[in-house]
Enzyme design. Structure first.
Site: not given
Length: 722
Positions: A260, A304, A421, A480-481
């Site tokens: 994440e 996500t 996150h 993911d990003h």
């Protein structure tokens, strides 16, 4: 004297209307200048910015002028004002996290996201946000003290119509100014920042709503012939597999670990002389790992969920909103779980410590063909075990073992971590890394949660090795990003050896790199790969490594190991990057120097134009495919369309245990291979919760008890059916 005149003006309906228009204009402009980075330059753009809230504010507020009765008229106007203020506040919060504005798809898909959120939105609030609602409080006080009084004289219909006419005229005038400042502003929709800068938030939302409605209509009118252009593109774009790599992981389990918000710069990065992610570094630099140093996230507003969509289908997320949230319930997919099951007999599962409704996963996964989804309902969600977005990573990996060990091999399993996150908060008992000191709490703590995630992955790898799963698996690890948004990169710059004063849009683009590693135990010819690629390329790469040709499927990515691999990496905003240069809103940057190329040669300009056209075509075709749900008209050879009704995620443990019972000695699960015994004792973790709120002994005993219970249920069912 002036006070009495003011009171008199405010106590007329039209005066009160003008007051609300002025107040909303004032706070909108304040938000523009303080919270949004709209890139306003020059007198012309500032002039347009100052007038762009007026048209839609007058138009929307003016609707209340048609109401004749006193109380309903004031109530209607006040409710419209509050709703508009709420929209403004939601955009402020959304922009701080995503550096973007809320679209209609985001707004209507909010419920599928909000169930998984708790207080992260509050973490994004700042003291200055009081400007959005302080006036509402003052207005209520004004009425309570009778400084503002109700006017029982209705506004004449002609006057109300005149206000509406003025608003519409001013809207057209505003759009014209926007088109002058940025030609093709509405037809090409360069960037939502441009739309808000020139037209305002309300106009953007109105425009987006009309565009969304049009897209829905197009979806309903779609036919199979709409696929022709898409099939021509994907077939021509297909990259033949590298013969030396094709099938090197055939028959292995596939374990996907979703890191994440994890950025590439964290790999091999040291903070105050200490490695932030020592275990992931060791994997990245291992000869048993194919690591990619120029791999980019390509997500849009779906974040996500966009990353998952690209990895599972090799199609892009939508230009607006989340595909999972807005279309995922009904769309037809050619997803990795279904392909692997039908072509190679793989079972499949997802492990995620948040609610199944988050990003609409409980519906989308069924359409992708996932047989099992172990969401928060399958884990101990005691408050002490949770982070902002779900189960802590160490507990997710540890507590998934009792499910993972019962999957039939080979399996395709995905673990979605959440601890790293925003706002990157971790309790003291799990903190073992010193935060940075940039002055931005989220940036400082980013390294703390990344280190925790690294420890979590190491513990899981240790288990895989001890349990015997490791040697027969291929483990894919990806970020993911981005984790640090563009607006916060300036705080990060000094840690990266850069200056915030010289930080450019190109620096922001380069920060879109995320880790991508393919770890295959036993191989020795791995190493760092320098070819450019992105999340769209994962599925064809994965299939070819497993000895499955991707040619028959509709995929926009290409095999990263192929000599024909397309190294032009497209982003959702139509920017793109290549090994030599990056293009950002039409500006060209040299990737070697990082400098802007202001006067490109004719050959470079022609090449950029051709690649830009290709990128736009690719994104448009992917949007067409998904918005129109065109895969319902296309069935590849040997592929059976997924029927989501075949999957039920309510009793996953019982279902996989029942499969073991039916197969008996033919069962290939780790549990069966281990003499029908659990492997939880092979998992060693220093998670403090395992001694308190997530007791390890109870995990093992509950696994055994659940298996016994599910067996009893199955035997009972068999007896009754006989």
């Amino acid at each position: 004297m002036y006070l009495s005149k003011l009171k008199k003006s405010l106590s007329s309906r039209f005066g009160f209307f003008l007051l609300l228009v002025f107040l909303f204009w004032l706070k909108t402009i304040t938000v523009y200048l303080i919270d949004f980075r709209l890139g306003v330059t020059g007198i012309y753009q500032y002039a347009v910015l100052l007038i762009n809230p007026i048209a839609t504010t007058v138009l929307f507020f003016g609707c209340a002028l048609y109401v004749k009765r006193t109380t309903p008229a004031y109530l209607t106007l006040f409710l419209i004002y509050i709703a508009n203020s709420a929209l403004l506040l939601f955009n402020i919060i959304y922009y701080r996290e995503f550096t973007d504005f809320m679209t209609i798809n985001v707004i209507f898909g909010y419920s599928s996201v909000s169930e998984g959120l708790t207080t992260s939105s509050f973490a994004l609030l700042k003291p200055q946000d009081i400007v959005v609602f302080i006036d509402v409080i003052l207005l209520i006080i004004g009425f309570a003290t009778r400084f503002i009084k109700f006017d029982r004289n209705p506004i004449p219909t002609k006057q109300a119509a005149a206000v509406t006419s003025f608003a519409l005229f001013f809207l057209v005038f505003n759009i014209t100014l926007g088109e002058i400042g940025r030609p093709q502003l509405l037809t090409r929709t360069f960037d939502r920042n441009y739309l808000v800068k020139y037209l305002g938030i309300d106009t953007f939302t109105l425009y987006d709503g009309l565009k969304t409605a049009k897209n829905n209509q197009v979806r309903n009118e779609a036919t199979s012939s709409d696929l022709n252009t898409i099939l021509q593109f994907t077939r021509k774009h297909y990259a033949k597999a590298n013969s030396s790599m094709f099938g090197i992981a055939k028959g292995r389990n596939v374990i996907v670990i979703h890191l994440e918000s994890f950025e590439q710069f964290l790999i091999n990065f040291r903070l105050n002389g200490k490695e932030v992610t020592p275990f992931l570094n060791s994997l990245y630099n291992s000869n048993s790992t194919y690591s990619f140093s120029n791999f980019f996230n390509q997500v849009g507003q779906g974040k996500t969920s966009d990353a998952e969509n690209m990895l599972e289908t090799s199609t892009y997320g939508l230009s607006q909103g989340s595909l999972f949230s807005s279309l995922g319930t009904d769309n037809t997919f050619e997803g990795a779980p279904a392909i692997l099951n039908q072509r190679a007999g793989y079972s499949s599962a997802v492990f995620h410590g948040n609610k199944g409704s988050f990003w609409n996963r409980n519906n989308v996964y069924k359409n992708l063909g996932y047989q099992n989804f172990f969401d928060a309902s399958y884990f101990n969600t005691n408050a002490n075990n949770l982070t902002e977005y779900g189960l802590k990573d160490k507990l997710l990996f540890h507590d998934s073992v009792k499910y993972l060990e019962r999957l039939q091999q080979p399996f395709y399993a995905k673990f979605i971590t959440v601890s790293n996150h925003f706002p990157y908060e971790l309790d003291k008992q799990n903190t073992s890394f010193k935060a940075a000191n940039t002055g931005d709490t989220s940036v400082d703590n980013y390294f703390v949660t990344a280190h925790y995630l690294d420890q979590s992955v190491k513990e899981f790898f240790d288990y895989l090795k001890k349990s015997g799963l490791y040697d027969n698996s291929m483990i894919i690890i990806y970020g993911d990003h981005y984790g640090i948004s563009n607006s916060r990169n300036l705080k990060l710059a000094s840690l990266l050896g850069k200056s915030s004063s010289t930080w450019t849009d190109n620096d922001n683009l380069q920060m879109q790199r995320v880790p991508f590693m393919i770890h295959i135990p036993g191989i020795q010819n791995g190493g760092v790969q320098t070819q450019y690629g992105g999340e769209i390329d994962v599925l064809p790469t994965l299939l070819h490594l497993l000895g499955i040709s991707s040619k028959r499927y509709v995929q926009f990515g290409t095999d990263l190991f192929s000599s024909d691999h397309d190294q032009v990496v497209a982003f959702r905003n139509e920017n793109f990057t290549t090994p030599k240069y990056s293009v950002i809103n039409g500006d060209i940057y040299d990737n070697n120097t990082g400098l802007q190329i202001t006067h490109p040669s004719k050959s470079l300009a022609a090449k950029i134009k051709a690649e830009s056209t290709k990128v736009n075509t690719e994104l448009t075709l992917s949007d067409t495919l998904n918005n129109k749900n065109l895969l319902r008209f296309y069935i590849p050879k040997g592929f059976t369309p997924v029927n989501p009704k075949n999957y039920n995620y309510k009793n996953g443990f019982g279902q996989i245990s029942e499969i073991q019972r039916i197969l008996g000695k033919s069962s290939t699960s780790l549990w069966s291979k281990n003499g029908n015994k659990t492997t939880i004792s092979d998992y060693v973790s220093d998670a403090p919760e395992l001694e308190t709120t997530d007791d390890n002994a109870k995990n093992a005993s509950s696994a055994a008890a659940s298996t016994k219970a599910s067996s009893s249920i199955s035997e009972s069912s068999s007896s009754s059916s006989n």
